[in-house]
Motif scaffolding. Sequence first.
Motif, PDB file in Angstrom:
ATOM      1  N   ARG A 161      -0.110   7.950   0.445  1.00  0.00           N
ATOM      2  CA  ARG A 161       0.792   9.108   0.416  1.00  0.00           C
ATOM      3  C   ARG A 161       2.197   8.714  -0.024  1.00  0.00           C
ATOM      4  N   ARG A 162       2.696   7.600   0.500  1.00  0.00           N
ATOM      5  CA  ARG A 162       4.053   7.176   0.138  1.00  0.00           C
ATOM      6  C   ARG A 162       4.184   6.966  -1.375  1.00  0.00           C
ATOM      7  N   ILE A 163       3.183   6.330  -1.965  1.00  0.00           N
ATOM      8  CA  ILE A 163       3.244   6.072  -3.411  1.00  0.00           C
ATOM      9  C   ILE A 163       3.225   7.377  -4.189  1.00  0.00           C
ATOM     10  N   LEU A 164       2.287   8.249  -3.847  1.00  0.00           N
ATOM     11  CA  LEU A 164       2.142   9.506  -4.592  1.00  0.00           C
ATOM     12  C   LEU A 164       3.368  10.401  -4.431  1.00  0.00           C
ATOM     13  N   VAL A 165       3.890  10.486  -3.223  1.00  0.00           N
ATOM     14  CA  VAL A 165       5.082  11.306  -2.995  1.00  0.00           C
ATOM     15  C   VAL A 165       6.277  10.705  -3.734  1.00  0.00           C
ATOM     16  N   ALA A 166       6.425   9.392  -3.644  1.00  0.00           N
ATOM     17  CA  ALA A 166       7.541   8.733  -4.336  1.00  0.00           C
ATOM     18  C   ALA A 166       7.481   8.997  -5.834  1.00  0.00           C
ATOM     19  N   TYR A 167       6.286   8.888  -6.404  1.00  0.00           N
ATOM     20  CA  TYR A 167       6.196   9.096  -7.850  1.00  0.00           C
ATOM     21  C   TYR A 167       6.452  10.565  -8.203  1.00  0.00           C
ATOM     22  N   SER A 168       6.052  11.467  -7.339  1.00  0.00           N
ATOM     23  CA  SER A 168       6.274  12.893  -7.629  1.00  0.00           C
ATOM     24  C   SER A 168       7.758  13.215  -7.727  1.00  0.00           C
ATOM     25  N   PHE A 169       8.589  12.433  -7.027  1.00  0.00           N
ATOM     26  CA  PHE A 169      10.033  12.625  -7.132  1.00  0.00           C
ATOM     27  C   PHE A 169      10.627  11.788  -8.256  1.00  0.00           C
ATOM     28  N   ARG A 170      10.022  10.655  -8.559  1.00  0.00           N
ATOM     29  CA  ARG A 170      10.494   9.851  -9.692  1.00  0.00           C
ATOM     30  C   ARG A 170      10.371  10.646 -10.983  1.00  0.00           C
TER      31      ARG A 170
ATOM     32  N   ASN B 174      -4.560  10.591  -7.353  1.00  0.00           N
ATOM     33  CA  ASN B 174      -4.866  10.025  -6.038  1.00  0.00           C
ATOM     34  C   ASN B 174      -5.958   8.967  -6.117  1.00  0.00           C
ATOM     35  N   PHE B 175      -6.985   9.203  -6.924  1.00  0.00           N
ATOM     36  CA  PHE B 175      -8.076   8.231  -7.038  1.00  0.00           C
ATOM     37  C   PHE B 175      -7.614   6.970  -7.778  1.00  0.00           C
ATOM     38  N   ILE B 176      -6.828   7.155  -8.812  1.00  0.00           N
ATOM     39  CA  ILE B 176      -6.299   6.002  -9.550  1.00  0.00           C
ATOM     40  C   ILE B 176      -5.410   5.161  -8.649  1.00  0.00           C
ATOM     41  N   THR B 177      -4.517   5.808  -7.939  1.00  0.00           N
ATOM     42  CA  THR B 177      -3.579   5.093  -7.077  1.00  0.00           C
ATOM     43  C   THR B 177      -4.293   4.382  -5.943  1.00  0.00           C
ATOM     44  N   ALA B 178      -5.345   4.998  -5.425  1.00  0.00           N
ATOM     45  CA  ALA B 178      -6.115   4.360  -4.352  1.00  0.00           C
ATOM     46  C   ALA B 178      -6.713   3.040  -4.827  1.00  0.00           C
TER      47      ALA B 178
ATOM     48  N   LYS C 159      -5.707   5.594   8.890  1.00  0.00           N
ATOM     49  CA  LYS C 159      -4.341   6.133   8.944  1.00  0.00           C
ATOM     50  C   LYS C 159      -3.400   5.292   8.104  1.00  0.00           C
ATOM     51  N   GLU C 160      -3.529   3.977   8.199  1.00  0.00           N
ATOM     52  CA  GLU C 160      -2.669   3.073   7.437  1.00  0.00           C
ATOM     53  C   GLU C 160      -2.866   3.269   5.932  1.00  0.00           C
ATOM     54  N   GLY C 161      -4.131   3.334   5.522  1.00  0.00           N
ATOM     55  CA  GLY C 161      -4.428   3.483   4.107  1.00  0.00           C
ATOM     56  C   GLY C 161      -3.913   4.797   3.544  1.00  0.00           C
ATOM     57  N   GLN C 162      -4.109   5.885   4.295  1.00  0.00           N
ATOM     58  CA  GLN C 162      -3.672   7.185   3.814  1.00  0.00           C
ATOM     59  C   GLN C 162      -2.146   7.290   3.787  1.00  0.00           C
ATOM     60  N   GLN C 163      -1.483   6.683   4.750  1.00  0.00           N
ATOM     61  CA  GLN C 163      -0.016   6.703   4.748  1.00  0.00           C
ATOM     62  C   GLN C 163       0.533   5.935   3.545  1.00  0.00           C
ATOM     63  N   SER C 164      -0.084   4.798   3.255  1.00  0.00           N
ATOM     64  CA  SER C 164       0.353   3.991   2.118  1.00  0.00           C
ATOM     65  C   SER C 164       0.143   4.740   0.807  1.00  0.00           C
TER      66      SER C 164
ATOM     67  N   LEU D 196      -5.614   1.256  -7.364  1.00  0.00           N
ATOM     68  CA  LEU D 196      -4.499   0.336  -7.616  1.00  0.00           C
ATOM     69  C   LEU D 196      -4.070  -0.351  -6.317  1.00  0.00           C
ATOM     70  N   LEU D 197      -4.064   0.399  -5.233  1.00  0.00           N
ATOM     71  CA  LEU D 197      -3.714  -0.189  -3.934  1.00  0.00           C
ATOM     72  C   LEU D 197      -4.700  -1.279  -3.533  1.00  0.00           C
ATOM     73  N   LEU D 198      -5.991  -1.011  -3.733  1.00  0.00           N
ATOM     74  CA  LEU D 198      -7.002  -1.999  -3.359  1.00  0.00           C
ATOM     75  C   LEU D 198      -6.876  -3.268  -4.181  1.00  0.00           C
ATOM     76  N   VAL D 199      -6.522  -3.114  -5.448  1.00  0.00           N
ATOM     77  CA  VAL D 199      -6.406  -4.276  -6.329  1.00  0.00           C
ATOM     78  C   VAL D 199      -5.109  -5.027  -6.073  1.00  0.00           C
ATOM     79  N   MET D 200      -3.987  -4.319  -6.055  1.00  0.00           N
ATOM     80  CA  MET D 200      -2.685  -4.976  -5.998  1.00  0.00           C
ATOM     81  C   MET D 200      -2.364  -5.539  -4.614  1.00  0.00           C
ATOM     82  N   ARG D 201      -2.929  -4.875  -3.582  1.00  0.00           N
ATOM     83  CA  ARG D 201      -2.695  -5.305  -2.192  1.00  0.00           C
ATOM     84  C   ARG D 201      -1.209  -5.286  -1.816  1.00  0.00           C
ATOM     85  N   SER D 202      -0.439  -4.551  -2.573  1.00  0.00           N
ATOM     86  CA  SER D 202       0.991  -4.372  -2.302  1.00  0.00           C
ATOM     87  C   SER D 202       1.351  -2.960  -2.704  1.00  0.00           C
TER      88      SER D 202
END
Length: 371
Positions: free
Chosen positions: A151-160, A171-175, A144-149, A177-183
């Motif tokens: 989702r927030r990035i993808l939704v935010a960028y869709s509005f940016r 979605n796969f690229i961003t996933a 749940k934590e991973g999917q929420q995180s 990026l999350l694992l690497v950046m840890r932020s």
Amino acid sequence: MTRKVAILDLYAFPLEVPLEDAALLNDLKKRVKEQHRQWLSIEASKGEDWYVDRFARNTPFLDTFAAYAKSKQLKGMIRKGIPPALRPKVWLASSGAAKKRSTAPRSYYNDLIEAVENRVTPATRQIDQDLPRTFPTHPWLDSKEGQQSLRRILVAYSFRDSRVGYCQGMNFITALLLLVMRSEEDAFWMLAVLLEDVLHSDTYSDNLYGCHIEQRVFKDLMRQRSPRLAAHFHDIGFDVSLVTTEWFLCLFSKSLPSETTMRIWDVLFNEGASIIFTVALSLFQTREDHLLCARNVGEALRILHDATPRLYNPDTVLKAAFEGLGMMTSYTIAKHREKQGVVVAAELQQKLRQSTTTCDIGSRLCGATVL
């Protein structure tokens, strides 16, 4: 029957692999540790974060890094692989993501998240459909934590960038990026710089204009660099975009093992998108003998799909790319893009005219009086 063992890769993806592949993965972990020691050794002699702000004690380091990253030593080190622990800060600097973030208000990401909360668009609906399909075997990304995180990035960028919104593949690229950046916020800015500065513009637009151009450029390069393969594919009716569209849209994240993908991204964020073409061509060339024996499209697809998931040694993949082909220059790619951009624009315009004509005919038929 081949005996398989369960193992976690460097980014905690659970794998079930033959013993020889497990040995490769364990050897990779040892080499990554040695790589880390080498980077730390250089830090000990040159100072911590020498590759980030050596020339920037009194000036914004982000501007000076762009020039320094081109130095022979750092370029060579990045090509040999950035240790996972150091990837976040090296990527932020080498890609230009940190500079991009520095031009926005400090609270930009949090403000954007707050502003778009609970808003529903076609993009958010598609994101919600894709979340459960994004690396479902990874324990954190499937939580749940991973999917929420994610989702927030993808939704935010869709509005940016509402012109891009959301496209499957992001979605796969961003996933990853999350694992690497840890932020979450760092991953957001890496996605922003990737889509806005590193890759061809409009790669993920609603008509995939940039993606169509990249596919045509790749076919041009294949005809030049691998003419036998190109001719054979023509004979059996195999369109390479059946494979390469996913490679380009997902940046190999669905096709290659995680650390092999990350090693390609190390170069991508420092040297640009030409590495995608170089690696893609190399993946075909290293299987040329097998592919030339393929009698139909299905056999060609099977050869490629069976090989890529087991390329656990990134050194082998990148050595074949750099030594077999040499890194294609940004100038070369730009010239091909310029030529193909005109063709793709004309094709899309033609499709639009045909669609408009069809709609007009349909409207007239619907409005006709039935006698």
